[in-house]
Design an enzyme around this catalytic site. Structure first.
Site, PDB file in Angstrom:
ATOM      1  N   ASP A 263      30.803 -41.960  13.038  1.00  0.00           N
ATOM      2  CA  ASP A 263      29.351 -41.910  12.981  1.00  0.00           C
ATOM      3  C   ASP A 263      28.997 -41.205  11.660  1.00  0.00           C
ATOM      4  OD1 ASP A 263      26.867 -41.423  15.587  1.00  0.00           O
ATOM      5  OD2 ASP A 263      26.668 -42.028  13.505  1.00  0.00           O
TER       6      ASP A 263
HETATM    7  C1  GLC Z   1      23.263 -42.211  13.538  1.00  0.00           C
HETATM    8  C2  GLC Z   1      23.580 -42.507  14.982  1.00  0.00           C
HETATM    9  C3  GLC Z   1      24.278 -43.817  15.198  1.00  0.00           C
HETATM   10  C4  GLC Z   1      23.795 -44.812  14.170  1.00  0.00           C
HETATM   11  C5  GLC Z   1      24.322 -44.324  12.831  1.00  0.00           C
HETATM   12  C6  GLC Z   1      23.925 -45.269  11.699  1.00  0.00           C
HETATM   13  O1  GLC Z   1      23.505 -40.870  13.274  1.00  0.00           O
HETATM   14  O2  GLC Z   1      24.263 -41.514  15.717  1.00  0.00           O
HETATM   15  O3  GLC Z   1      23.992 -44.242  16.540  1.00  0.00           O
HETATM   16  O4  GLC Z   1      24.275 -46.118  14.452  1.00  0.00           O
HETATM   17  O5  GLC Z   1      23.881 -43.016  12.533  1.00  0.00           O
HETATM   18  O6  GLC Z   1      22.551 -45.313  11.569  1.00  0.00           O
END
Ligand code: GLC
Length: 738
Positions: A263
């Site tokens: 993430d």
């Molecule tokens: C965010 C979220 C994740 C998302 C990613 C990209 O922090 O936790 O769910 O897909 O970043 O945007």
């Protein structure tokens, strides 16, 4: 390309080129507009790594995508195209209900069609991978991302998982209008301690396996191409560096062969967790855990070459990760056609087209849950109705993850009503803004500043007085209340579950002059509805309904569409009850609300055990009776099934669609089992007076679970079978599994 060609390409790539394939950066680094979904820190990116980044996040638009891809590929030693990834969570530009609202439809097939619609809009705009579905089981309404889940039940979530993955991907992601799904957030992110975002997750192996894993498993089984590691520690180890969770459970046990992405900055955040001593150690931990792509830090691109050269990491691990990224690009057909479906003309034709709006309206109508109705709905023609409240002409009625939604594309309640006024006598009054100064803390600071500015010249007293006057002369009031769209979503945990204070005042002021109130409630989470229940004759929970929200709400209020939704998550009596969920264990001292004897039993002295509204609950515009609960046998042997049936009758005056729910209790287990668990459900449509025998087949798999010894299967003994309208159903029939 075939596998041999892919491996030949890999073998010809330099160490730097390989490592850059594992970097993902936002399109902002390519001087393109981007959607930021995480903190911008100095990621330590080099110019070279950015130029060679194997995937980009946040770019959208066919023209822009094609321009960036064309320039990018010319700079690549082997001309390898980048992957485009984006959070298409509840639609692309045609926005449908938040996933929690979709879960309320108890209709995975519909959610699959919505996912397919979103994939088509996204694909023609250049998107290859969506960071969806989010499959974290959630039992805590304080956590803002509850809006992204389909609720508290592992069976319902697993059904949605399969349908949504297949909706995005179809049978072959290289097919036109298909995009790859990314299952997130592996694992257990929906259970942060105290409901506080990014907080610690502690789950026993039994709870993790039997409740939190089924949806992830269903998505991997459905062929999801990507999985995202969660931010949280799970039992003391950050998922991003959790070798057992990723290599043993995800890859070996679940058989996942796709790309595992961190993430946002998840690799670097292992330092904050106190699991990595520095960036180099973080790179080593993540690579050993099998994380293939580093989202938005420069750690992999900077540290992996050194770790390989110092033989701290074997080249095989790097090659394995890079090959999975190349395989995904190959499965999307990008080596043959790097532009895949990106097409400006198709974009104009498909995005927000009538067909897509129609589906969004259907999905919204079916997501609404009627919680109360004291014979005040549906509204009748010639009645004088005052539409009051901050959502009457609100057009931002879509979820926090609707990155690309434009308010002007959305239909507000007022626009919907005025477009089909029929013989209704309608007035409109705002009454209050969504948030007053005392509520600004409930949204991100930049949103609060924007709201405060908008309210600079607002006379709140006049606004309220106007609404009270409108209510006085109306037969009925439709009072639109709820959360600002940014009060839920990521980094939006709340310790209280109340309506904004300014709206509480509006509710009380309107109630004083007119008790005939229908509350239409917008929220991304279950709220504490005790005050609303005490002041309203009807409550329609509409979640965040999306582009066609106003039309859907008006259709249901006037009875052109019926409310068929059922709660995918318990609405707590109050925040003190949270986490509350229907499939809890019975405890050694079970207590049933209302029982005289309370001492030394599992209960609260000041509130009931049961939520205000239970999982599976919802009303329609008619009534149903259940009778003749029957099992075709009371003994089930290995390999056999049991038929359970009930007679359902429409005992009301209107057509109705009932969600008939089958629950089963395993009375004794090698680990304790829930008081009941949803095992199946059927939506049954009946005309007034019509009745039908509804039949379910009970299988051994429905009785199976991860047992005390960690194996999966069922155990002989007594089972209770419930069939009813929600999880409060009490009548059961028993059988014995031999
Ligand atoms: C965010 C979220 C994740 C998302 C990613 C990209 O922090 O936790 O769910 O897909 O970043 O945007």
């Amino acid at each position: 390309m075939n596998q041999i060609e892919l491996k030949t390409l890999l073998a010809d790539m330099s160490l730097e080129e390989k490592v850059y394939q594992l970097l993902q950066v936002t399109s902002g680094f390519f001087n393109q507009e981007t959607v930021l979904t995480g903190p911008m820190r100095d990621g330590g990116f080099s110019e070279e790594s950015i130029a060679g980044a194997g995937s980009i996040i946040g770019l959208f638009g066919a023209k822009k995508y094609k321009e960036v891809q064309h320039t990018y590929m010319q700079q690549q030693p082997h001309g390898i195209p980048f992957l485009m990834m984006l959070d298409v969570i509840n639609g692309f530009k045609t926005v449908f209900p938040i996933p929690l609202g979709q879960g309320a439809a108890f209709d995975p097939e519909l959610a699959g069609r919505c996912a397919q619609m979103a994939a088509k809009e996204a694909a023609v705009s250049g998107v290859h991978v969506t960071f969806s579905p989010m499959l974290d089981l959630v039992r805590d309404a304080r956590w803002g991302r509850v809006m992204e889940s389909t609720g508290e039940d592992c069976k319902l979530n697993a059904d949605y998982a399969e349908a949504i993955v297949k909706g995005y991907q179809g049978e072959d992601v290289s097919e036109p209008y298909r995009i790859a799904a990314c299952v997130k957030h592996f694992a257990g992110y929906g259970a942060p301690t105290a409901g506080r975002e990014y907080n610690t997750v502690e789950l026993s192996e039994n709870t993790l396996r039997n409740f939190y894993m089924p949806a992830y498993e269903a998505a991997v089984k459905a062929g999801a191409k990507v999985v995202m590691a969660s931010f949280n520690t799970l039992n003391g180890i950050p998922s991003t560096g959790n070798r057992h969770l990723m290599r043993e459970v995800l890859r070996k046990e679940l058989g996942f062969e796709g790309v595992l992405i961190s993430d946002w900055a998840g690799i670097e955040e292992m330092i904050n967790h106190g699991y990595a001593s520095d960036r180099k150690h973080a790179a080593e931990l993540a690579m050993n855990a099998g994380v293939d792509v580093d989202m938005m830090t420069g750690i992999y691109s900077k540290e992996l070459p050194e770790l390989i050269k110092e033989e701290m990491l074997p080249m095989e691990l790097l090659d394995e990760a890079v090959l999975r990224v190349l395989e995904l690009k190959n499965q999307m057909g990008l080596f043959e056609n790097p532009y895949k479906d990106a097409d400006e003309n198709l974009e104009k034709e498909i995005v927000l087209c009538k067909e897509n709006r129609k589906l969004a309206r259907e999905a919204a109508e079916k997501s609404f849950v009627l919680l109360e109705n004291d014979e005040i709905l549906p509204l009748k023609q010639l009645e004088k109705i005052a539409f009051i409240g901050p959502f009457v002409d609100e057009k931002e009625i879509y979820g926090a993850w609707s990155m690309l939604a434009n308010a002007e594309d959305t239909v507000s309640i007022k626009e919907a009503v005025l477009a089909s006024l029929d013989d209704y006598q309608i007035t409109f009054a705002k009454g209050t803004p969504i948030l007053g100064a005392e509520d600004y803390q409930l949204v991100p600071d930049h949103i609060a500043e924007q709201i405060a500015k908008e309210q600079e010249n607002l006379c709140l007293e006049e606004l309220l007085a106007g609404a009270v006057e409108a209510a006085k002369t109306a037969d009925k009031v439709v009072l639109t209340l709820g959360e600002h769209r940014c009060m839920s979503g990521e980094a939006a945990s709340r310790a209280m579950l109340d309506l904004p204070a300014i709206q509480q005042k509006l509710l009380n002021a309107i109630y004083e002059v007119n008790p005939n109130i229908v509350v239409v409630l917008f929220s991304g989470r279950p709220l504490d509805l005790r005050e609303v229940k005490a002041h309203a004759k009807a409550i329609l929970q509409v979640w965040m309904p999306g582009t066609e929200g106003g039309n859907a709400i008006w259709n249901v209020l006037k009875g052109q569409a019926e409310p068929v939704g059922r709660l995918p998550i318990s609405f707590p009596y109050c925040v003190g009850q949270v986490p509350v969920h229907y499939d809890e264990f019975t405890t050694g001292r079970p207590y049933k609300d209302g029982a005289k004897e309370r001492q030394y039993l599992s209960n609260y002295r000041d509130i009931p055990n049961k939520p205000l509204y239970p999982f599976g609950y919802g009303m329609g515009y008619t009534t149903f009776s259940y009778s003749n609960l029957t099992l075709d046998t009371d003994i089930m042997r290995e390999g056999e099934t049991i038929q359970a049936s009930v007679v359902l009758k429409n005992t009301g005056a209107n057509h109705g669609v009932e969600t008939v729910q089958l629950y089963i209790r395993d009375c004794v287990g090698s680990v304790v089992r829930p008081g009941k668990q949803l095992k199946d459900y059927q939506k049954v449509a009946l005309n007034p007076g019509e009745e039908r025998k509804v039949i379910f087949t009970i299988t051994e798999d429905q009785l199976s679970f991860y047992r005390a010894d960690g194996t999966y299967g069922c155990e002989p003994g007594e089972f209770q079978v419930f069939i009813g309208k929600d999880s409060n159903v009490e009548e059961f029939q028993s059988f014995v599994l031999k």
